[in-house]
Design a protein around this motif. Structure first.
Motif, PDB file in Angstrom:
ATOM      1  N   PHE A 147       0.792  -1.229   0.000  1.00 49.39           N
ATOM      2  CA  PHE A 147       0.000   0.000   0.000  1.00 49.39           C
ATOM      3  C   PHE A 147       0.826   1.281   0.000  1.00 49.39           C
ATOM      4  O   PHE A 147       0.267   2.371  -0.122  1.00 49.39           O
ATOM      5  N   GLY A 148       2.140   1.167   0.153  1.00 50.90           N
ATOM      6  CA  GLY A 148       2.962   2.360   0.313  1.00 50.90           C
ATOM      7  C   GLY A 148       2.993   3.256  -0.914  1.00 50.90           C
ATOM      8  O   GLY A 148       3.296   2.800  -2.016  1.00 50.90           O
ATOM      9  N   LYS A 149       2.691   4.519  -0.704  1.00 49.63           N
ATOM     10  CA  LYS A 149       2.727   5.508  -1.792  1.00 49.63           C
ATOM     11  C   LYS A 149       3.493   6.768  -1.395  1.00 49.63           C
ATOM     12  O   LYS A 149       4.095   7.417  -2.240  1.00 49.63           O
ATOM     13  N   HIS A 150       3.435   7.115  -0.121  1.00 48.62           N
ATOM     14  CA  HIS A 150       4.046   8.358   0.341  1.00 48.62           C
ATOM     15  C   HIS A 150       5.312   8.061   1.149  1.00 48.62           C
ATOM     16  O   HIS A 150       5.258   7.317   2.132  1.00 48.62           O
ATOM     17  N   LYS A 151       6.425   8.612   0.720  1.00 46.15           N
ATOM     18  CA  LYS A 151       7.696   8.386   1.401  1.00 46.15           C
ATOM     19  C   LYS A 151       7.654   8.955   2.817  1.00 46.15           C
ATOM     20  O   LYS A 151       7.111  10.035   3.049  1.00 46.15           O
ATOM     21  N   LEU A 152       8.256   8.213   3.741  1.00 45.87           N
ATOM     22  CA  LEU A 152       8.290   8.647   5.134  1.00 45.87           C
ATOM     23  C   LEU A 152       9.393   9.684   5.345  1.00 45.87           C
ATOM     24  O   LEU A 152       9.113  10.857   5.567  1.00 45.87           O
ATOM     25  N   ILE A 153      10.647   9.262   5.272  1.00 50.46           N
ATOM     26  CA  ILE A 153      11.799  10.177   5.344  1.00 50.46           C
ATOM     27  C   ILE A 153      12.805   9.677   4.316  1.00 50.46           C
ATOM     28  O   ILE A 153      13.705   8.899   4.626  1.00 50.46           O
ATOM     29  N   GLU A 154      12.661  10.131   3.099  1.00 50.65           N
ATOM     30  CA  GLU A 154      13.411   9.567   1.971  1.00 50.65           C
ATOM     31  C   GLU A 154      14.914   9.763   2.105  1.00 50.65           C
ATOM     32  O   GLU A 154      15.693   8.904   1.682  1.00 50.65           O
ATOM     33  N   ARG A 155      15.354  10.859   2.721  1.00 52.61           N
ATOM     34  CA  ARG A 155      16.796  11.120   2.825  1.00 52.61           C
ATOM     35  C   ARG A 155      17.486  10.111   3.750  1.00 52.61           C
ATOM     36  O   ARG A 155      18.697   9.907   3.654  1.00 52.61           O
ATOM     37  N   ILE A 156      16.735   9.464   4.620  1.00 51.79           N
ATOM     38  CA  ILE A 156      17.304   8.480   5.536  1.00 51.79           C
ATOM     39  C   ILE A 156      17.032   7.061   5.058  1.00 51.79           C
ATOM     40  O   ILE A 156      17.929   6.214   5.036  1.00 51.79           O
ATOM     41  N   SER A 157      15.792   6.783   4.691  1.00 52.93           N
ATOM     42  CA  SER A 157      15.411   5.431   4.272  1.00 52.93           C
ATOM     43  C   SER A 157      14.440   5.533   3.102  1.00 52.93           C
ATOM     44  O   SER A 157      13.232   5.686   3.304  1.00 52.93           O
ATOM     45  N   PRO A 158      14.951   5.442   1.876  1.00 54.88           N
ATOM     46  CA  PRO A 158      14.128   5.684   0.682  1.00 54.88           C
ATOM     47  C   PRO A 158      12.933   4.754   0.520  1.00 54.88           C
ATOM     48  O   PRO A 158      11.955   5.120  -0.124  1.00 54.88           O
ATOM     49  N   LYS A 159      12.987   3.554   1.083  1.00 57.23           N
ATOM     50  CA  LYS A 159      11.920   2.580   0.863  1.00 57.23           C
ATOM     51  C   LYS A 159      10.788   2.673   1.886  1.00 57.23           C
ATOM     52  O   LYS A 159       9.716   2.114   1.663  1.00 57.23           O
ATOM     53  N   LYS A 160      11.010   3.337   2.997  1.00 61.04           N
ATOM     54  CA  LYS A 160       9.981   3.400   4.035  1.00 61.04           C
ATOM     55  C   LYS A 160       8.886   4.397   3.645  1.00 61.04           C
ATOM     56  O   LYS A 160       9.175   5.462   3.094  1.00 61.04           O
ATOM     57  N   THR A 161       7.643   4.017   3.939  1.00 64.84           N
ATOM     58  CA  THR A 161       6.504   4.854   3.571  1.00 64.84           C
ATOM     59  C   THR A 161       5.651   5.188   4.789  1.00 64.84           C
ATOM     60  O   THR A 161       5.710   4.503   5.819  1.00 64.84           O
ATOM     61  N   VAL A 162       4.847   6.226   4.643  1.00 63.41           N
ATOM     62  CA  VAL A 162       3.914   6.609   5.697  1.00 63.41           C
ATOM     63  C   VAL A 162       2.910   5.483   5.942  1.00 63.41           C
ATOM     64  O   VAL A 162       2.602   5.143   7.091  1.00 63.41           O
ATOM     65  N   GLU A 163       2.412   4.898   4.859  1.00 61.42           N
ATOM     66  CA  GLU A 163       1.446   3.805   4.991  1.00 61.42           C
ATOM     67  C   GLU A 163       2.049   2.614   5.731  1.00 61.42           C
ATOM     68  O   GLU A 163       1.384   1.972   6.555  1.00 61.42           O
ATOM     69  N   GLY A 164       3.314   2.332   5.439  1.00 56.57           N
ATOM     70  CA  GLY A 164       3.989   1.244   6.129  1.00 56.57           C
ATOM     71  C   GLY A 164       4.154   1.529   7.609  1.00 56.57           C
ATOM     72  O   GLY A 164       3.952   0.648   8.455  1.00 56.57           O
ATOM     73  N   ALA A 165       4.526   2.766   7.935  1.00 51.85           N
ATOM     74  CA  ALA A 165       4.711   3.145   9.337  1.00 51.85           C
ATOM     75  C   ALA A 165       3.409   3.021  10.117  1.00 51.85           C
ATOM     76  O   ALA A 165       3.384   2.517  11.246  1.00 51.85           O
ATOM     77  N   ILE A 166       2.311   3.475   9.517  1.00 51.68           N
ATOM     78  CA  ILE A 166       1.006   3.398  10.189  1.00 51.68           C
ATOM     79  C   ILE A 166       0.573   1.936  10.344  1.00 51.68           C
ATOM     80  O   ILE A 166       0.120   1.510  11.414  1.00 51.68           O
ATOM     81  N   GLY A 167       0.714   1.150   9.272  1.00 50.58           N
ATOM     82  CA  GLY A 167       0.359  -0.262   9.341  1.00 50.58           C
ATOM     83  C   GLY A 167       1.190  -1.009  10.362  1.00 50.58           C
ATOM     84  O   GLY A 167       0.677  -1.858  11.106  1.00 50.58           O
TER      85      GLY A 167
END
Length: 254
Positions: A147-167
């Motif tokens: 489900f990930g579409k929106h990057k969480l903190i791309e400068r630190i971890s490009p693959k992590k997403t807001v959707e992933g963090a919430i899930g």
């Protein structure tokens, strides 16, 4: 993904017995993680003094993990002084090297002491921390993957997403709370929910913190010991932070 899942299943098969049984098995598991962690941290540095730093780091970590609590602060202070002395005497060591080594040494030592404290109370508390950590990690991975579409903190971890963090937060909170409700009746439900919900955040901060270290030293993973996952530190980064944080939770139930 298949390799990652197979490796995760193998990790569970290897570490679950020590986590449940404790005793000498958990001591051996902690020693393995300390030694491997020291290797991975020192060998991502650019200094030629990698092996010397690794040996010193292992010796100090084991010593500080075993000393009585009243000597811990003095031991850490002496370690910091000696690291600065080494950097002053040896031009092949720099401030970045000793800062990272000292920071990680402190994290490892405090995490080991937290584990000892947890097992002194109730071994199921350790499983509570484990579930809050790795259900968050697993939920974040799969929610981000699908489900990930929106990057969480791309400068630190490009693959992590807001959707992933919430899930991940939802999975970690729900799973750890249900476990505490079923297996830890001595833990008040409000505290069990608070601990699960906050560890699901702290664990993700730990993951990002170690990602920040990797970006700083210019590596993708700390190692390749675990196919699909990287090194040992890539697997225990969130757990280290949650072990440190959980000492605060323990203080609330004294």
């Amino acid at each position: 993904m298949k390799q990652r899942i197979l490796t995760a299943a193998l990790i569970i098969a290897v570490v679950l017995p020590p986590l449940i049984l404790g005793g000498a098995l958990i001591d051996l598991l902690m020693l393995f993680c300390l030694v491997t962690g020291a290797y991975e941290i020192t060998h991502c540095l650019k200094t030629p003094r990698k092996n010397g730093l690794m040996i010193a780091m292992i010796a100090v970590m084991i010593g500080l993990a075993l000393v009585s609590p009243e000597w811990l602060g003095a031991g850490l202070a002496l370690t910091l002084v000696l690291l600065f002395a080494a950097a002053i005497a040896d031009p092949q060591l720099n401030l970045n090297d000793i800062t990272l080594v000292f920071a990680m040494l402190t994290v490892f030592v405090m995490a080991v002491r937290s584990i000892i404290s947890i097992y002194d109370r109730n071994s199921w508390l350790m499983m509570y921390v484990i579930l809050a950590t790795y259900l968050t990690d697993t939920g974040a991975y799969f929610c981000g993957y699908f489900f990930g579409k929106h990057k969480l903190i791309e400068r630190i971890s490009p693959k992590k997403t807001v959707e992933g963090a919430i899930g991940g937060w939802l999975c970690g909170t729900a799973g750890a709370f249900i476990f505490a409700w079923a297996m830890l009746p001595e833990l008040p439900l409000g505290l069990a929910l608070f601990g699960a919900a906050t560890m699901a955040v702290v664990g993700q901060l730990g993951d990002l913190a170690f990602s920040l270290i990797k970006r700083h030293v210019g590596i993708k993973d700390f190692g390749s010991f675990l196919p699909g996952h990287g090194g040992i530190l890539d697997r225990i980064d969130s757990l280290l932070f949650n072990l440190l944080y959980f000492t605060l939770i323990l203080a609330m139930v004294v």
